[in-house]
Motif scaffolding. Structure first.
Motif, PDB file in Angstrom:
ATOM      1  N   UNK A  33      35.357   9.087  27.633  1.00  0.00           N
ATOM      2  CA  UNK A  33      35.029   8.422  28.896  1.00  0.00           C
ATOM      3  C   UNK A  33      36.298   8.154  29.710  1.00  0.00           C
ATOM      4  N   UNK A  34      37.360   7.744  29.042  1.00  0.00           N
ATOM      5  CA  UNK A  34      38.604   7.434  29.737  1.00  0.00           C
ATOM      6  C   UNK A  34      39.260   8.706  30.301  1.00  0.00           C
ATOM      7  N   UNK A  35      39.253   9.783  29.521  1.00  0.00           N
ATOM      8  CA  UNK A  35      39.853  11.040  29.985  1.00  0.00           C
ATOM      9  C   UNK A  35      39.057  11.637  31.147  1.00  0.00           C
ATOM     10  N   UNK A  36      37.732  11.561  31.058  1.00  0.00           N
ATOM     11  CA  UNK A  36      36.905  12.064  32.153  1.00  0.00           C
ATOM     12  C   UNK A  36      37.082  11.227  33.411  1.00  0.00           C
ATOM     13  N   UNK A  37      37.371   9.937  33.235  1.00  0.00           N
ATOM     14  CA  UNK A  37      37.610   9.080  34.400  1.00  0.00           C
ATOM     15  C   UNK A  37      38.838   9.555  35.169  1.00  0.00           C
ATOM     16  N   UNK A  38      39.876   9.947  34.451  1.00  0.00           N
ATOM     17  CA  UNK A  38      41.078  10.469  35.105  1.00  0.00           C
ATOM     18  C   UNK A  38      40.749  11.760  35.847  1.00  0.00           C
ATOM     19  N   UNK A  39      40.018  12.656  35.176  1.00  0.00           N
ATOM     20  CA  UNK A  39      39.659  13.935  35.797  1.00  0.00           C
ATOM     21  C   UNK A  39      38.795  13.723  37.035  1.00  0.00           C
ATOM     22  N   UNK A  40      37.818  12.824  36.954  1.00  0.00           N
ATOM     23  CA  UNK A  40      36.938  12.567  38.097  1.00  0.00           C
ATOM     24  C   UNK A  40      37.714  11.955  39.257  1.00  0.00           C
ATOM     25  N   UNK A  41      38.608  11.031  38.961  1.00  0.00           N
ATOM     26  CA  UNK A  41      39.393  10.396  40.021  1.00  0.00           C
ATOM     27  C   UNK A  41      40.235  11.431  40.757  1.00  0.00           C
ATOM     28  N   UNK A  42      40.915  12.297  40.020  1.00  0.00           N
ATOM     29  CA  UNK A  42      41.739  13.332  40.654  1.00  0.00           C
ATOM     30  C   UNK A  42      40.881  14.301  41.455  1.00  0.00           C
ATOM     31  N   UNK A  43      39.730  14.659  40.905  1.00  0.00           N
ATOM     32  CA  UNK A  43      38.850  15.612  41.586  1.00  0.00           C
ATOM     33  C   UNK A  43      38.306  15.031  42.892  1.00  0.00           C
ATOM     34  N   UNK A  44      37.846  13.788  42.869  1.00  0.00           N
ATOM     35  CA  UNK A  44      37.297  13.172  44.082  1.00  0.00           C
ATOM     36  C   UNK A  44      38.397  12.977  45.125  1.00  0.00           C
ATOM     37  N   UNK A  45      39.571  12.542  44.708  1.00  0.00           N
ATOM     38  CA  UNK A  45      40.679  12.364  45.658  1.00  0.00           C
ATOM     39  C   UNK A  45      41.066  13.703  46.286  1.00  0.00           C
ATOM     40  N   UNK A  46      41.142  14.754  45.469  1.00  0.00           N
ATOM     41  CA  UNK A  46      41.470  16.074  46.012  1.00  0.00           C
ATOM     42  C   UNK A  46      40.401  16.585  46.958  1.00  0.00           C
ATOM     43  N   UNK A  47      39.146  16.416  46.577  1.00  0.00           N
ATOM     44  CA  UNK A  47      38.038  16.842  47.437  1.00  0.00           C
ATOM     45  C   UNK A  47      38.047  16.078  48.757  1.00  0.00           C
ATOM     46  N   UNK A  48      38.240  14.775  48.696  1.00  0.00           N
ATOM     47  CA  UNK A  48      38.220  13.948  49.901  1.00  0.00           C
ATOM     48  C   UNK A  48      39.353  14.348  50.850  1.00  0.00           C
ATOM     49  N   UNK A  49      40.514  14.630  50.292  1.00  0.00           N
ATOM     50  CA  UNK A  49      41.664  15.038  51.120  1.00  0.00           C
ATOM     51  C   UNK A  49      41.386  16.364  51.813  1.00  0.00           C
ATOM     52  N   UNK A  50      40.841  17.326  51.070  1.00  0.00           N
ATOM     53  CA  UNK A  50      40.542  18.628  51.663  1.00  0.00           C
ATOM     54  C   UNK A  50      39.443  18.522  52.714  1.00  0.00           C
ATOM     55  N   UNK A  51      38.423  17.733  52.441  1.00  0.00           N
ATOM     56  CA  UNK A  51      37.326  17.588  53.391  1.00  0.00           C
ATOM     57  C   UNK A  51      37.789  16.895  54.658  1.00  0.00           C
ATOM     58  N   UNK A  52      38.606  15.864  54.518  1.00  0.00           N
ATOM     59  CA  UNK A  52      39.085  15.128  55.681  1.00  0.00           C
ATOM     60  C   UNK A  52      39.976  15.990  56.567  1.00  0.00           C
ATOM     61  N   UNK A  53      40.627  16.991  56.002  1.00  0.00           N
ATOM     62  CA  UNK A  53      41.515  17.876  56.768  1.00  0.00           C
ATOM     63  C   UNK A  53      40.801  19.096  57.336  1.00  0.00           C
ATOM     64  N   UNK A  54      39.555  19.320  56.922  1.00  0.00           N
ATOM     65  CA  UNK A  54      38.835  20.498  57.386  1.00  0.00           C
ATOM     66  C   UNK A  54      38.402  20.347  58.843  1.00  0.00           C
ATOM     67  N   UNK A  55      38.594  21.391  59.621  1.00  0.00           N
ATOM     68  CA  UNK A  55      38.188  21.364  61.028  1.00  0.00           C
ATOM     69  C   UNK A  55      36.684  21.549  61.190  1.00  0.00           C
ATOM     70  N   UNK A  56      36.023  22.022  60.159  1.00  0.00           N
ATOM     71  CA  UNK A  56      34.571  22.217  60.228  1.00  0.00           C
ATOM     72  C   UNK A  56      33.800  20.924  59.961  1.00  0.00           C
ATOM     73  N   UNK A  57      34.517  19.891  59.584  1.00  0.00           N
ATOM     74  CA  UNK A  57      33.873  18.650  59.151  1.00  0.00           C
ATOM     75  C   UNK A  57      33.660  17.706  60.320  1.00  0.00           C
ATOM     76  N   UNK A  58      32.488  17.064  60.374  1.00  0.00           N
ATOM     77  CA  UNK A  58      32.214  16.092  61.423  1.00  0.00           C
ATOM     78  C   UNK A  58      32.974  14.798  61.153  1.00  0.00           C
ATOM     79  N   UNK A  59      33.086  13.973  62.188  1.00  0.00           N
ATOM     80  CA  UNK A  59      33.791  12.696  62.040  1.00  0.00           C
ATOM     81  C   UNK A  59      33.105  11.801  61.009  1.00  0.00           C
ATOM     82  N   UNK A  60      31.772  11.835  60.997  1.00  0.00           N
ATOM     83  CA  UNK A  60      31.032  11.023  60.020  1.00  0.00           C
ATOM     84  C   UNK A  60      31.338  11.456  58.589  1.00  0.00           C
ATOM     85  N   UNK A  61      31.377  12.765  58.368  1.00  0.00           N
ATOM     86  CA  UNK A  61      31.661  13.256  57.026  1.00  0.00           C
ATOM     87  C   UNK A  61      33.099  12.955  56.612  1.00  0.00           C
TER      88      UNK A  61
END
Length: 324
Positions: free
Chosen positions: A243-271
């Motif tokens: 559970x602890x190791x997966x928590x690290x993996x999930x945190x890194x994955x969500x942070x990476x996804x959020x950063x990429x999505x926020x920088x995408x020009x195809x993404x709406x302001x709401x997203x």
């Protein structure tokens, strides 16, 4: 007549039919969704405070619809040594909160019936949520019957997440109606959309694994009542480590996804705002997990931990539903 005013997310197309009735259903669905999230928090409070068996029977509480206020009010068959007024009423208030959410679900279903001709999927979806709510209540009775068996507790939590997802689905259906996918606003690059599906399931698995870990702690405490609190976690072995190791993996994955999505020009302001919200939630949720491990599972952090996890799931599912 003036043309219908376009709404955000429709690229200039008119809003789905149903008018104010659809708007009313969307508001009711939103209230019910938030109430469900709050109910998960209340359930976490019950678990963290050890009040899960504050009412040892179901649907009654010590054989009564209103719990006893003192030991003198207990039925003759009750174990007076285990009676705890605070825990009894904590569990009872949790049940009342569940009844309130059930009432909101019925209200949502009634509103969905009124707009069934405007959006074909709305009423069947709302009816499914109502049936799931009743089933969830029955599972809650089994949780009490089997004295907080971790497996039944985990099923109970999974159904709460499923109910939450369906409520978000219903709310978004009222926003988009029966407009085809090809006419909706594009919201996310395909690669990120696929990554989001993986993250969504990853978060569900991690939440349920956390429920099993918490259930394991209940067993540890019951079998070793004199064990110091700071020794609870080490006794869990590999499950807690995974559970602890997966928590690290999930945190890194969500942070990476959020950063990429926020920088995408195809993404709406709401997203983009939802992406940053997910990043904040996973950071706070991981931090609360670290605090649980470091400070020997303080009850307040337990409640915060599961609350943040449920909100993270809701945000990820909302993102998924907006671009599906």
């Amino acid at each position: 007549m003036h043309p219908a005013r376009a709404r955000p997310g429709f690229r200039g197309f008119p809003p789905p039919p149903g008018g104010s009735s659809m708007d009313s259903l969307r508001r009711v669905a939103t209230v019910t969704t938030v109430a469900t999230l709050l109910l998960i928090t209340v359930g976490a409070l019950v678990r963290a405070s050890g009040a899960g068996l504050g009412c040892p029977d179901w649907p009654h509480c010590y054989g009564r619809w209103v719990p006893p206020l003192s030991v003198e009010d207990l039925p003759p068959s009750a174990d007076r040594a285990t009676f705890n007024l605070a825990k009894t009423w904590t569990e009872y208030l949790n049940r009342l909160a569940g009844v309130l959410v059930g009432g909101l679900v019925l209200w949502t279903t009634w509103r969905a019936w009124s707009v069934r001709k405007a959006a074909r999927r709305v009423f069947p979806l709302a009816l499914g949520i109502a049936l799931l709510t009743g089933f969830q209540g029955w599972i809650g009775g089994l949780v009490v019957k089997y004295e907080l068996d971790p497996r039944w507790v985990t099923v109970h939590l999974f159904l709460a997440l499923l109910m939450l997802a369906l409520l978000i689905e219903l709310r978004e259906t009222t926003r988009l109606g029966d407009i085809p996918q090809s006419r909706r606003e594009a919201g996310m690059p395909p690669l990120l959309a696929r990554a989001l599906k993986v993250l969504l399931w990853f978060s569900v698995i991690q939440i349920l694994l956390g429920a099993l870990v918490r259930g394991g702690l209940e067993v540890v405490v019951q079998e070793n009542p004199d064990l110091p609190r700071d020794r609870w976690i080490p006794t869990l072995g590999s499950v807690e480590l995974i559970h602890r190791l997966l928590a690290i993996a999930l945190a890194l994955a969500v942070l990476g996804f959020s950063w990429r999505l926020a920088r995408s020009r195809e993404t709406s302001a709401t997203d983009r705002r939802l992406a940053w919200t997910a990043a904040f939630l996973i950071a706070a949720q991981y931090g609360s997990g670290v605090g649980l491990h470091r400070w020997a599972l303080p009850p307040t952090l337990q409640v915060i931990h599961i609350t943040l996890a449920s909100w993270l799931f809701a945000v990820l599912f909302l993102l998924h539903r907006r671009v599906r």
